[in-house]
Design an enzyme around this catalytic site. Structure first.
Site, short mmCIF file in Angstrom:
data_model
loop_
_atom_site.label_atom_id
_atom_site.label_comp_id
_atom_site.label_asym_id
_atom_site.label_seq_id
_atom_site.Cartn_x
_atom_site.Cartn_y
_atom_site.Cartn_z
N GLU A 137 0.83 -1.20 0.00
CA GLU A 137 0.00 0.00 0.00
C GLU A 137 0.86 1.26 0.00
O GLU A 137 0.48 2.29 0.52
CB GLU A 137 -0.98 0.00 1.19
CG GLU A 137 -2.04 -1.07 1.09
CD GLU A 137 -1.50 -2.46 1.29
OE1 GLU A 137 -1.46 -3.22 0.30
OE2 GLU A 137 -1.11 -2.81 2.40
N GLU A 180 5.79 -11.57 -4.04
CA GLU A 180 4.57 -12.09 -4.69
C GLU A 180 4.66 -12.05 -6.20
O GLU A 180 3.66 -11.85 -6.89
CB GLU A 180 3.36 -11.28 -4.23
CG GLU A 180 3.21 -11.29 -2.75
CD GLU A 180 2.05 -10.45 -2.30
OE1 GLU A 180 1.81 -9.42 -2.92
OE2 GLU A 180 1.40 -10.86 -1.35
N GLU A 270 4.27 -13.72 5.11
CA GLU A 270 3.25 -12.74 5.47
C GLU A 270 2.01 -13.51 5.88
O GLU A 270 1.36 -14.13 5.04
CB GLU A 270 2.86 -11.85 4.28
CG GLU A 270 3.83 -10.75 3.95
CD GLU A 270 3.35 -9.86 2.81
OE1 GLU A 270 2.13 -9.76 2.58
OE2 GLU A 270 4.21 -9.26 2.15
C1 IPT Z 1 0.25 -8.48 0.38
C2 IPT Z 1 1.53 -7.73 0.06
O1 IPT Z 1 2.64 -8.59 -0.02
C3 IPT Z 1 1.82 -6.70 1.10
O2 IPT Z 1 2.87 -5.87 0.64
C4 IPT Z 1 0.60 -5.90 1.40
O3 IPT Z 1 0.27 -5.16 0.26
C5 IPT Z 1 -0.53 -6.84 1.78
O4 IPT Z 1 -0.79 -7.69 0.75
C6 IPT Z 1 -1.82 -6.16 2.05
O5 IPT Z 1 -1.69 -5.25 3.07
S1 IPT Z 1 -0.43 -9.20 -1.08
C7 IPT Z 1 -1.60 -10.42 -0.62
C8 IPT Z 1 -2.80 -9.90 0.03
C9 IPT Z 1 -2.01 -11.11 -1.87
#
Ligand code: IPT
Length: 951
Positions: A137, A180, A270
């Protein structure tokens, strides 16, 4: 390949799931020069090892650039460490460090060496994630010559990584390649080139990858990494229904990783730690509720049940997308509903994480487990995933991860659990008439056949927090919700006794075991003594009290137990003095279980009057914070100036950049962020009846139009529209006509696929006259200097093209406001125009206190269409959107705010569409008051100096 529907929805939101080939560009071979010897960081299929020691990677995402006050980096990292996170995952944001190609800045609030130094002092590892693409974001502005550009970025940032990697005695243990990034043939070459580049630059640590869900990208073959991982956000990003959970938890991580057939620990780089929130969204309190401590209990424990031993929570501290950091999908706050809130407060989720992470680092057999799915409780609503620890091929401890079959259930379930340990098979609890309880949205890890430090725990139906030898005895804590039954059974060598100091227990002893039964209520200290073994002090706590326990390490093998404080940052034993550092938010009773040689306890280096309890611990009372007086800005005078001279037909725009009619987008002219001004001139005549303007600024953007000096409306934005086309009526003059357009942009789009969405233009697109084919001559103005920014301290994202920004009216010490009109807020300023306000105030914080403050913006009429930019000491810390919301309170970190002297606040009101002619009310608000030993030095906030072309 399967993608969880909630993820698919999220991906759709971010712009598509797969393959971003164009990020990679062409094949380009860079010879690899270094070997794959990753030094002290090794791994097998079970877990990561650091210096040969198996380690649960309990990691949390933290963005230094969302907290531009380096002393507070220490606060966040210490808070993470205190909860037993052992690593922070950090994105490095390219455009935060680079105003233009060839220019990189790692000074001041961008001093990443300082981040690594603090991490080292705090004792927390770092996982670096320098992209090049990071999502998050964040805004980004990249285009041609992508390969050259990323090579340049990595050449600038890699030297910091190289000297701070663990092989060089630093804190960095892993480095993530891209983020990603979709799998493709070209993508493999791109990934490989990135890896070559890092290795060539001297990075030796293992490389990791964050796959968007389960797309099997880069786990093998060309461009693959050392340790692969998938991300997962099982609740998605819609915070507007914060109590709605999917029926079933996503349980296929184990099968998925097994299907890859790789000898790597199962890693989620993540995992959902919260959620972002869009313009006009329900607000971060709702995101915190959606992903609350119940979510953490059920979903994080499911990760462990799935065999994960490496996990990073995105975000763990979200912070603030100050200036133009944000992508259009988010507003200024990036609180994220994270365990540590934007104001750096600890949430109930933080406390839950502390319970889990402390357990995971204590119970190391969990690092080498195999899955045995054979325990079926006597209640079909319950699933028990059994993790059997194996060491040297021999079974050791067992962990039963208990949860409800239907994840979203809110019904309480009672049941029995079967365990199978060296001592035999048991159905738990053994005491007739009692049972194990799982509330709705709860999960428990039941530990069995487990050797604590001096005692063997046959099992406990309560959850284990931690245990340690503390001096000559052992201390442990177990917990469950208030009123729930617990049964803890220990192996003993001779007849044992159990004595409770604050509640009822019953115990049952044989020559080989002592079984203790109780109900959880408050904190019950129980001492178990048996001849020939050290005593065990077993704290039995209910959940409300359990979260007040901390178990900081005083050395590698020893933890002390501290009950009571809001935060215990760390503990040090020097001679016979135990030093505790921490924060409290009120008068606090504490209890400390310390080695018996401790003669003195110091809290933030002040001696505490401690009394010994009957069972050998210490109790004391810590004083709470005093109060800090906060100036009332609503009672104070502000200086006001009208601030849109660009709307006047006679405005001198001779210094502005001429924009070409077929490429009006601002990026081409070096203006990438914040407000943009356009002035168009045409000769006109009676046949011209209107002008059609196409603008684009990201969802939540807005614009306003003045024709021949008159306000003509615009567009006030909403959370789903990022561009707009509409026609404005003109009664044109014959001779010179001037159209002035102010576009309030909110960042570039995120790139989730191959659409080049991040290159979408900002500002004006097409502009055509109605009734005439005459061409319009356009000029553009953005932030003063464009890519050659004037204010290198506050950096490339701080300023935009408003007249006041160009002239430096946002800066402390601007002398011109002496001639402005004195007003109080809210203030009526008449015709729609940009309006600026300035005031000064003084803060005098008592020492030894942490009082997070924010700027509260209040307007009783939320339908009025305007934005307000908030500047504190020259730093842009808020984009208030009156008609969109949701944010009205804007956190400003200490360091940006000077807590010991004068501060300057400037507010710019930008009218849109049905335009405002009134300012909002502005006040300061505190998030809480804490005692602390944290000290924060103000960041360098240079005062105004004359700017070229402005006075
Ligand atoms: C994931 C991203 O890797 C991270 O940078 C951030 O954008 C997050 O989403 C959302 O806050 S992408 C994942 C939801 C497919």
């Amino acid at each position: 390949m399967s993608i969880d529907p909630s993820i698919a929805a999220a991906v759709a939101l971010l712009g598509g799931a797969n393959a971003a080939v164009d990020r990679g560009l062409s094949a380009r071979s860079i010879p690899a020069t270094s070997s794959n010897d990753t030094g002290p960081v090794t791994w097998d299929k079970y877990s990561l090892m650091i210096n040969g020691q198996r380690t649960f990677l309990f990691c949390g995402e933290f963005h230094y650039y969302r907290l531009p006050s380096p002393d507070l980096w220490r606060d966040v990292l210490e808070k993470m460490k205190a909860a037993n996170y052992n690593a922070a995952s950090v994105y490095f944001n390219w455009d935060y460090h680079s105003a233009k190609q060839g220019v990189y800045d790692f000074q001041g609030v961008r001093d990443i060496q300082k981040l690594f130094d603090i991490a080292k002092e705090v004792g927390i590892y770092i996982v670096t994630r320098p992209g090049p693409y990071i999502n998050a974001e964040d805004d980004s502005t990249t285009d041609q010559g992508y390969t050259d550009a990323w090579m340049e970025w990595l050449s600038a940032v890699d030297p910091y990584f190289v000297k701070n990697q663990i092989t060089q005695g630093g804190q960095i243990i892993l480095n993530q390649i891209e983020n990603e990034f979709g799998l493709s043939k070209d993508g493999r070459i791109y990934m490989q080139n990135l890896e070559y580049k890092f290795r060539d630059d001297g990075l030796k640590i293992p490389f990791t990858f964050n796959d968007v869900s389960q797309t099997r990208a880069y786990y093998e073959g060309v461009g693959s990494v050392d340790i692969y991982g998938q991300d997962s956000y099982p609740l998605g990003f819609d915070c507007s229904h914060p109590t709605v959970w999917p029926k079933s938890v996503q349980t296929n991580y184990r099968n998925y990783y097994n299907s890859l057939n790789i000898s790597e620990p199962h890693y989620i780089p993540e995992f959902q730690g919260g959620s972002f929130d869009p313009w006009g969204g329900p607000g971060y309190a709702a995101c915190g509720e959606l992903t609350n401590e119940r979510f953490a209990k059920v979903y994080y424990k499911n990760n462990y049940a799935q065999g994960l031993t490496m996990q990073s929570l995105y975000m763990s501290y979200g912070g603030t997308s100050w200036g133009a950091l944000a992508a259009p999908v988010v507003y200024t706050s990036y609180d994220y509903g994270a365990p540590i809130s934007e104001g750096r407060l600890l949430t109930p989720k933080y406390n839950e994480i502390k319970l889990q992470a402390t357990f995971l680092h204590t119970a190391t057999p969990i690092l080498t487990t195999e899955y045995v799915n054979r325990s079926v409780p006597d209640n079909t609503n319950i699933v028990d995933s059994v993790l059997q620890s194996v060491q040297n091929g021999m079974p050791t401890a067992q962990f039963h991860v208990l949860r409800q079959v239907q994840t979203s259930s809110i019904t309480k379930q009672d049941f029995h659990v079967n365990i199978n340990i060296t001592e035999g098979e048991y159905t738990l609890p053994q005491k007739a008439g009692t049972y194990v309880t799982l509330n709705g949205r709860d999960s428990k890890i039941l530990t069995a056949g487990y050797d604590m430090s001096s005692h063997r725990l046959l099992y406990s139906t309560s959850e284990l927090f931690s245990h340690s030898n503390v001096g000559s005895r052992e201390v442990a804590m177990v917990y469950a919700y208030p009123g729930e039954y617990g049964e803890t059974t220990l192996a003993i060598k001779s007849k044992a006794t159990a004595k409770a100091y604050s509640g009822q227990i019953s115990s049952n002893t044989s020559s080989s075991a002592i079984q203790i039964n109780y109900q959880h209520s408050g904190v019950n200290p129980i001492v178990i003594s048996s001849h020939g073994s050290p005593d065990l002090l077993l704290y039995v706590a209910d959940y409300t009290e359990a979260v007040k326990f901390w178990a900081p390490e005083i050395n590698n093998n020893t933890r002390v137990f501290v009950y009571g404080p809001y935060l215990v940052r760390d503990a040090t034993l020097t001679g016979s003095t135990l030093y505790l550092r921490g924060d409290v938010n009120g008068t606090t009773q504490i209890e400390v279980a310390a080695p018996e040689n401790v003669r003195q306890i110091r809290w933030n280096n002040q001696r505490v009057q401690a009394k010994q309890t009957k069972y050998g611990t210490w109790t004391a009372t810590l004083g709470g914070p005093s109060s800090m007086s906060i100036p009332d800005l609503s009672k104070q005078q502000w200086k006001f100036s009208p601030a849109s001279p660009e709307t006047s037909p006679n405005f001198d725009d001779s210094q502005w950049t001429v924009a070409s009619n077929n490429a009006l987008g601002a990026d081409k002219y070096g203006y990438h962020v914040n407000s943009l001004w356009y002035r168009g001139e045409f000769a006109g005549g009676s046949n011209v009846t209107g002008i059609t303007l196409e603008t684009q600024g990201g969802t939540g953007y807005g614009y306003a139009v003045w024709i021949n000096g008159n306000f003509s409306g615009g567009f006030s934005g909403n959370s789903s529209v990022g561009s707009d086309t509409r026609t404005f009526a003109i009664s044109s003059n014959s001779g010179k006509n001037v159209v002035s357009v102010l576009v309030f942009t909110v960042g570039h789009d995120e790139e989730g696929g191959t659409s080049d969405s991040f290159k979408h233009y900002r500002g004006l697109g097409n502009a055509t006259l109605v009734g005439s084919s005459e061409t319009i001559t356009w000029k553009i103005q953005g932030n003063l200097g464009g890519e050659d920014i004037l204010d290198t301290i506050r950096g490339p994202l701080n300023e935009g093209g408003l007249y006041g920004e160009r002239a430096g009216w946002h800066l402390p010490g601007y002398p011109g406001d002496a001639n402005w009109t004195s007003v109080s807020l809210p203030h009526q300023f008449g015709t729609p125009q940009v309006a600026w306000y300035r005031t000064n105030f003084t803060l005098n914080a008592p020492s030894g206190m942490d009082v997070p403050l924010g700027v509260q913006v209040t307007d009783s009429d939320r339908s009025t269409m305007y934005r307000a930019l908030l500047f504190i000491n020259g730093w842009q810390f808020g984009r208030y959107a009156n008609n969109l919301g949701p944010q009205t309170l804007f956190y400003v970190p200490e360091g940006i705010l000077n807590y010991h002297g004068q501060n300057t606040m400037a507010v710019a009101v930008i009218p849109l569409e049905k335009a405002a002619v009134k300012s909002p009310q502005i006040t300061l608000k505190s998030y809480g008051t804490f005692t602390t030993d944290l000290t924060v030095t103000s960041v360098n906030s240079p005062a105004w100096s004359p700017r070229p072309g402005y006075q």
